[in-house]
Design a protein around this motif. Structure first.
Motif, PDB file in Angstrom:
ATOM      1  N   VAL A  55      -4.376  -1.836  -4.357  1.00 58.79           N
ATOM      2  CA  VAL A  55      -4.792  -3.236  -4.416  1.00 58.79           C
ATOM      3  C   VAL A  55      -4.513  -3.792  -5.806  1.00 58.79           C
ATOM      4  N   LEU A  64      -0.985  -4.860  -6.050  1.00 63.20           N
ATOM      5  CA  LEU A  64      -0.738  -6.156  -5.426  1.00 63.20           C
ATOM      6  C   LEU A  64      -1.202  -7.285  -6.328  1.00 63.20           C
ATOM      7  N   ASN A 124       0.997 -10.332  -7.923  1.00 65.83           N
ATOM      8  CA  ASN A 124       0.616 -11.736  -7.857  1.00 65.83           C
ATOM      9  C   ASN A 124       0.696 -12.404  -9.210  1.00 65.83           C
ATOM     10  N   THR A 161       1.567 -11.123  -0.283  1.00 60.89           N
ATOM     11  CA  THR A 161       0.246 -10.548  -0.555  1.00 60.89           C
ATOM     12  C   THR A 161      -0.469 -10.215   0.739  1.00 60.89           C
ATOM     13  N   ALA A 162      -0.384 -11.135   1.736  1.00 57.76           N
ATOM     14  CA  ALA A 162      -1.051 -10.870   3.013  1.00 57.76           C
ATOM     15  C   ALA A 162      -0.495  -9.610   3.654  1.00 57.76           C
ATOM     16  N   LEU A 202      -1.616  -6.524   1.716  1.00 57.33           N
ATOM     17  CA  LEU A 202      -3.014  -6.157   1.967  1.00 57.33           C
ATOM     18  C   LEU A 202      -3.177  -5.554   3.351  1.00 57.33           C
ATOM     19  N   VAL A 207      -2.208  -2.099   3.066  1.00 55.11           N
ATOM     20  CA  VAL A 207      -3.228  -1.312   2.354  1.00 55.11           C
ATOM     21  C   VAL A 207      -4.356  -0.937   3.316  1.00 55.11           C
ATOM     22  N   VAL A 208      -4.750  -1.873   4.182  1.00 62.34           N
ATOM     23  CA  VAL A 208      -5.800  -1.568   5.155  1.00 62.34           C
ATOM     24  C   VAL A 208      -5.350  -0.419   6.049  1.00 62.34           C
ATOM     25  N   LYS A 266      -5.311   2.840   4.167  1.00 62.96           N
ATOM     26  CA  LYS A 266      -6.671   3.386   4.006  1.00 62.96           C
ATOM     27  C   LYS A 266      -7.111   4.080   5.281  1.00 62.96           C
TER      28      LYS A 266
END
Lengths: 495, 119
Positions: free
Chosen positions: B32, B35, B39, B90-91, B94, B97-98, B101
């Motif tokens: 995160v 990312l 940004n 970014t979306a 992320l 990343v979810v 995880k």
């Protein structure tokens, strides 16, 4: 209708992509996507025929006159890239029916086709646009959809590979954006042809130099130029087989095309090769990539990883052709773009058939597979010979042109290097062939399913590409004519 | 000297932000954080474009009676496009990343590399 073909080339897959979200059923979506891909390929062939028979096509979007509006330019270079990209996309579609269904969850299949069409639209847009910022937008469209496509792989490593590619790819695109911003600040225009004209008296400015550096590194990240290639092996290995076929044949080549466009149309030959040491730089980077990645490919245990490192090495050949700074070298590069798209897609198509039947692309799982899947392995052998550059295959033609260009330039060591690295390719292709043909099936890990020949829907596309390799190896007049004209056009004679 | 630093302060801000963002991406441990670094890196480029578009003495690029000199509207439009691209990236990052995880149980880069090398 004919007058609007340039914009239809991009709009057709672009609008078809969200329609795929509405059609949820997997077979229906596949049928729709296949029809769209075939139509797109037909449009690109019509454009190529039109351009080769006449003048480059300039299409002003919304009838806004350049340089205030965005212009789509189809000349021999762009038409060639358009045909390559849409051709590979169309051939991979029948293959995707079984392959994607076996590797991607059924309730995600419609999303896969959506992203596939978006990626196709983005790549076609890069090839056809004549505006530098429009190129950035399409670059990001194709990149974002490729990150998604790669992350659809079965293995969880696909997620990490997609994330690494996302970070490196976004840095590359942002560096390109900085370069374009600096050029805009300097000249006040974003149209590539206009930039070339306005930049000509300003080539000694430090801003031009900074912009040049940013753009070369930014696009270098996207095209997997030697030290910036670290995202590629993981991305190609862990993605679904169809995605490897499509991306290996198109994504890096379109980024190389974008770099060539900027190098030749915006900055000009004199700046690149006389004021800046791009000849030396590209030669060093190309040779390093060729030698190191061919060596690394020899030690891999996964067929897809071997082919991924081989892709980075082949990009080295394309950059070497550019480094010669002659029309002959540029023609060899463009020919290799065409031939490599054919042979790499063919190799990945064959591997996709193997993955469907055996469930894995590890070399250990492929012992003796040639007995059970003779046609698939035969296609692999044909494309492998093309990769090595055996006469009567497409790969030989581009290597021949490369060596001729090297000798014409007087760079004898490079000609010898091209031949030597082809011998390295023999080693890593031979490793796969040896395991598939000469090891007993009992060498496979326990619990491997018994394999049968791949289904026709996957075998036919594989053999279409393998046959194309042989065809263009025996009769290379069409690609040679197109690339000769394209190289002359880029070097500055128009057309 | 003051001309170099104070006169060109917008470029200095761009450079500092760019390097901060780039360093965060490179020295990543946490995905995160990478990312977020990405940004910041992109934001610095947006600032570069917009400060380049400002014309000295020019007003906002909206047609209004009584004003003759406007700032350049084109960089604003370009940056809107670039911001949208940045937000999508970014979306997507992320979302990845979810999923990472869920699949790996961690979002630390070195842990993930270790798990990748083991299997």
């Amino acid at each position: 209708m004919l007058a609007h073909l340039p914009v239809l080339q991009v709009i057709l897959p672009l609008i078809a992509a969200p329609v795929c979200i509405l059609l949820r059923r997997a077979t229906l979506v596949w049928l729709f996507a296949t029809i769209v891909c075939v139509l797109t390929f037909a449009i690109s062939v019509v454009l190529l025929v039109q351009v080769m028979g006449g003048e480059p096509i300039r299409y002003e979007l919304g009838n806004w006159v350049a340089p205030w509006g965005i212009v789509y330019v189809v000349d021999s270079v762009s038409a060639l890239i358009l045909v390559i990209v849409s051709g590979i996309a169309a051939v991979a579609m029948p293959f995707a029916l079984r392959s994607a269904a076996s590797e991607i969850e059924p309730d995600r299949l419609y999303l896969f086709y959506t992203m596939y069409l978006l990626c196709l639209a983005g790549l076609l847009g890069i090839a056809i646009t004549g505006d530098a910022f429009n190129l950035f937008v399409f670059l990001e469209i194709s990149s974002l959809s490729s990150y998604t496509l790669i992350s659809l792989g079965r293995n969880r490593k696909a997620l990490h590979a997609a994330f690494q590619y996302l970070v490196m790819g976004t840095i590359g695109a942002t560096l390109y954006l900085i370069g374009i911003g600096l050029l805009y600040a300097l000249t006040g225009t974003l149209n590539m042809a206009d930039l070339g004209v306005r930049l000509a008296p300003l080539l000694d400015s430090r801003i031009t130099l900074a912009a040049f550096g940013f753009i070369v590194v930014g696009l270098g990240l996207k095209l997997a130029m030697f030290p910036l290639h670290l995202w590629l092996p993981n991305a190609y290995t862990h993605s679904p087989s169809v995605v490897s076929v499509f991306l290996a044949g198109t994504a890096t080549k379109v980024s190389l095309y974008a770099l060539l466009r900027i190098l030749y149309d915006v900055f000009g030959v004199r700046f690149d090769f006389e004021q800046q040491p791009m000849s030396a730089l590209f030669a060093i980077v190309a040779v390093a990539g060729l030698v190191i990645c061919s060596l690394v490919a020899m030690y891999q245990q996964n067929v897809k990883r071997i082919l991924a490192f081989s892709s980075v090495a082949q990009i080295g050949y394309m950059l070497l052709g550019v480094a010669f700074a002659t029309a002959a070298g540029l023609q060899a590069s463009l020919l290799h773009i065409f031939n490599h798209a054919l042979l790499k897609s063919g190799l990945f198509l064959a591997v996709g058939c193997l993955v469907l039947r055996t469930g894995s692309s590890q070399l250990a799982n492929l012992s003796g597979i040639a007995r059970e899947m003779p046609w698939t392995m035969a296609a692999f052998v044909v494309c492998g010979l093309s990769l090595i550059g055996v006469p009567a295959t497409a790969g030989f033609i581009s290597k021949w042109y490369l060596v001729s260009a090297a000798i014409e330039k007087g760079w004898w060591p490079f000609a010898a290097l091209i031949v030597a690295t082809s011998l390295l390719a023999v080693i890593y292709i031979w490793r796969v062939i040896e395991v598939a043909y000469f090891r007993p099936a009992s060498d496979r890990p326990a619990g491997s399913p018994p394999a049968t020949e791949a289904p026709l829907s996957m075998l036919v596309p594989t053999w279409i590409i393998a046959a194309a390799n042989i065809w263009f190896g025996l009769d290379a007049s069409a690609p040679a004519a197109i690339t000769a004209r394209a190289a002359k056009a880029l070097m500055g004679a128009g057309g | 000297m003051t001309d170099l630093i104070v006169g060109l302060y917008n470029y200095w801000i761009v450079i500092i932000l760019m390097m901060v963002g780039f360093y965060i991406v490179m020295s990543r441990q946490n995905l995160v954080k990478s990312l977020i670094g990405l940004n910041i890196f992109q934001t610095s480029v947006f600032i570069l474009y917009i400060t380049l578009g400002k014309v000295t003495g020019g007003t906002a690029p909206i047609l209004e009676k009584g004003f003759k000199l406007y700032s350049n509207p084109l960089p604003h439009v370009l940056i809107l496009t670039a911001i949208v691209v940045g937000v999508s990236t970014t979306a997507l990052g992320l979302a990845l990343v979810v999923r990472i995880k869920e699949a790996y149980g961690t979002i630390e880069e070195n842990e993930i590399n270790r798990m990748d090398n083991e299997s």
